[in-house]
Design an enzyme around this catalytic site. Structure first.
Site, short mmCIF file in Angstrom:
data_model
loop_
_atom_site.label_atom_id
_atom_site.label_comp_id
_atom_site.label_asym_id
_atom_site.label_seq_id
_atom_site.Cartn_x
_atom_site.Cartn_y
_atom_site.Cartn_z
N GLY A 228 4.04 29.36 -21.13
CA GLY A 228 4.42 30.66 -20.55
C GLY A 228 3.52 31.81 -20.97
CD GLU A 262 6.10 22.25 -23.81
OE1 GLU A 262 5.89 21.06 -24.06
OE2 GLU A 262 7.19 22.70 -23.41
N GLY A 264 0.41 25.86 -19.51
CA GLY A 264 -0.17 25.27 -18.31
C GLY A 264 -1.01 26.29 -17.55
NE ARG A 265 1.91 30.91 -13.98
CZ ARG A 265 2.37 30.69 -12.74
NH1 ARG A 265 1.60 30.91 -11.71
NH2 ARG A 265 3.61 30.26 -12.54
CB CYS A 335 4.01 30.00 13.91
SG CYS A 335 2.71 29.02 14.64
CE1 TYR A 364 3.49 25.38 -12.73
CE2 TYR A 364 2.00 26.98 -13.71
CZ TYR A 364 2.97 26.01 -13.85
OH TYR A 364 3.42 25.65 -15.10
#
Ligand SMILES: *Cc1c(COP(=O)(O)O)cnc(C)c1O
Length: 386
Positions: A228, A262, A264-265, A335, A364
């Site tokens: 995070g 841990e 990620g982003r 659309c 992500y």
């Protein structure tokens, strides 16, 4: 920062009619991962397990492997995939609502730690471990309430166990010799800067230590403090302050404790680009639009996060419809009025045929996208600097 390599490649892909494309700059990823690792070297500094769900592409995993201590997986699918890509990697298996099949797979594939989400999961795991005749090493996932205001995403709700539910684990642990408790896991929020992350880590350590003391846990202890780390899509050149976090959190560790994170982003997001081209430029009811090949079915990030995906225009000297010095809304081929990459962004010049390189598309992005909606061609994938 877009590198010359990525820019040249974007132009080549356009010339070869291979857009849209996800272009990954593995050299940039390697450099960034090395910086993160270097910031986590003080005595007591946390080990780093990359959260595969941010981007589990094999070239990404292999590029990161030398700079991380392990990989965190959140499903049986990720577990099998990562084990195949990195046969020797240390693995931690988290994730809500794990099935028996997934827990059995974790034992079979040699997961180092399982993060247990509930007393029911703990009981099932204890049975599986006993049946397999195999000891299993776990952390209990803690869900602390606390004040998470200002974070991008609070992981409250069903994740892990609140202090009350944690109590239900002690009897199960006492009765289950096959399950070895090593400590506490907590992933409480995402979007925290270094100071907020240190404060949250302190909160987890304080609660975790006193709980482990209370249940009479002895021996070395582990605290997985979660991921995070903040990523600011409005400022693509800024980074989470890994040095500050690394130094301050290392100072919190006591002898006999192993800390782990841990993220990620904040690891992989900067390495990916979604590159496409402008198909049309027009004005409607006073608003300028550039319609791009592809859409948010390839990169759902701006829709889920309700933000403007940052981008760079690579002009190509086209002669078609053009907008200059106006706010422009970038849309895709779907659309639906929700297919918006970025809204009313002041732009110098966009012409039909120009290339748009969306940055911060390495996490992500593709892997959370609903790419079959409308059945447009899938993007090309390019991994540069391997
Ligand atoms: C998603 C997730 C992470 C990674 O979060 P980032 O915001 O990508 O750093 C880490 N741990 C758990 C348990 C998660 O669910």
């Amino acid at each position: 920062m877009i590198t010359r390599l990525v820019q040249d490649h974007a132009h080549q892909l356009a010339a070869d009619a291979r857009l849209p494309a996800f272009v990954y700059d593995l050299a940039a990823l390697r450099e960034h991962a090395a910086e993160v690792k270097a910031a986590l070297t003080a005595p007591g500094a946390p080990e780093i397990f990359y959260a595969a769900k941010a981007n589990p592409d094999v070239p990404i995993l292999r590029t990161l492997a030398p700079y991380v201590d392990g990989i965190e997986v959140a499903s049986g699918g990720e577990l099998a995939h990562v084990r195949e890509a990195l046969p020797d990697a240390r693995l931690a298996f988290g994730g809500p609502a794990k099935t028996d099949d997934e827990l059995e797979l974790a034992l079979k594939l040699g997961v180092e730690r399982i993060h247990v989400e509930s007393p029911h999961e703990l009981s099932r795991l204890a049975n599986i471990a006993r049946t397999a005749g195999q000891e299993v090493d776990i952390l209990l996932r803690l869900n602390l309430a606390g004040d998470r205001s200002g974070v991008a995403l609070a992981m409250s709700g069903p994740f892990g166990m609140d202090p009350k539910l944690m109590e239900s684990c002690t009897d199960i642990l006492t009765a289950s010799p096959w399950v070895r408790l090593h400590g506490i896991h907590a992933h409480l929020a995402s979007g925290l800067n270094a100071s907020a992350m240190v404060a949250q880590s302190t909160e987890i350590l304080t609660w975790g230590r006193s709980w482990l003391d209370k249940i009479g846990h002895t021996g070395p202890r582990e605290f997985n403090l979660g991921g995070g780390m903040a990523v600011d899509y409005a400022a693509p050149d800024t980074r989470f302050d890994w040095k500050q976090y690394g130094t301050e959190v290392a100072a919190l560790a006591r002898p006999g404790e192993t800390l782990r994170i841990e993220p990620g982003r904040a690891i992989s997001v900067y390495s990916g680009w979604y590159v496409t081209e402008v198909l049309d430029v027009k004005e409607a009811h006073g608003q300028w639009y550039a319609a791009l090949r592809g859409g948010t079915m390839h990169i759902r990030t701006p829709v889920t996060k309700q933000h403007n995906q940052p981008f760079i225009v690579l002009n190509r000297d086209g002669t078609g419809p053009t907008v200059t010095n106006e706010p422009v809304t970038l849309v895709g081929q779907l659309c639906t009025p929700k297919d918006v990459f970025a809204r009313a962004v002041p732009t110098e010049r966009i012409t039909v045929g120009d290339l748009i390189a969306f940055s911060m598309a390495g996490a992500y992005a593709w892997n959370i996208s609903h790419y079959d909606f409308l059945m447009h061609p899938k993007p090309t994938f390019e991994y540069l600097g391997e």
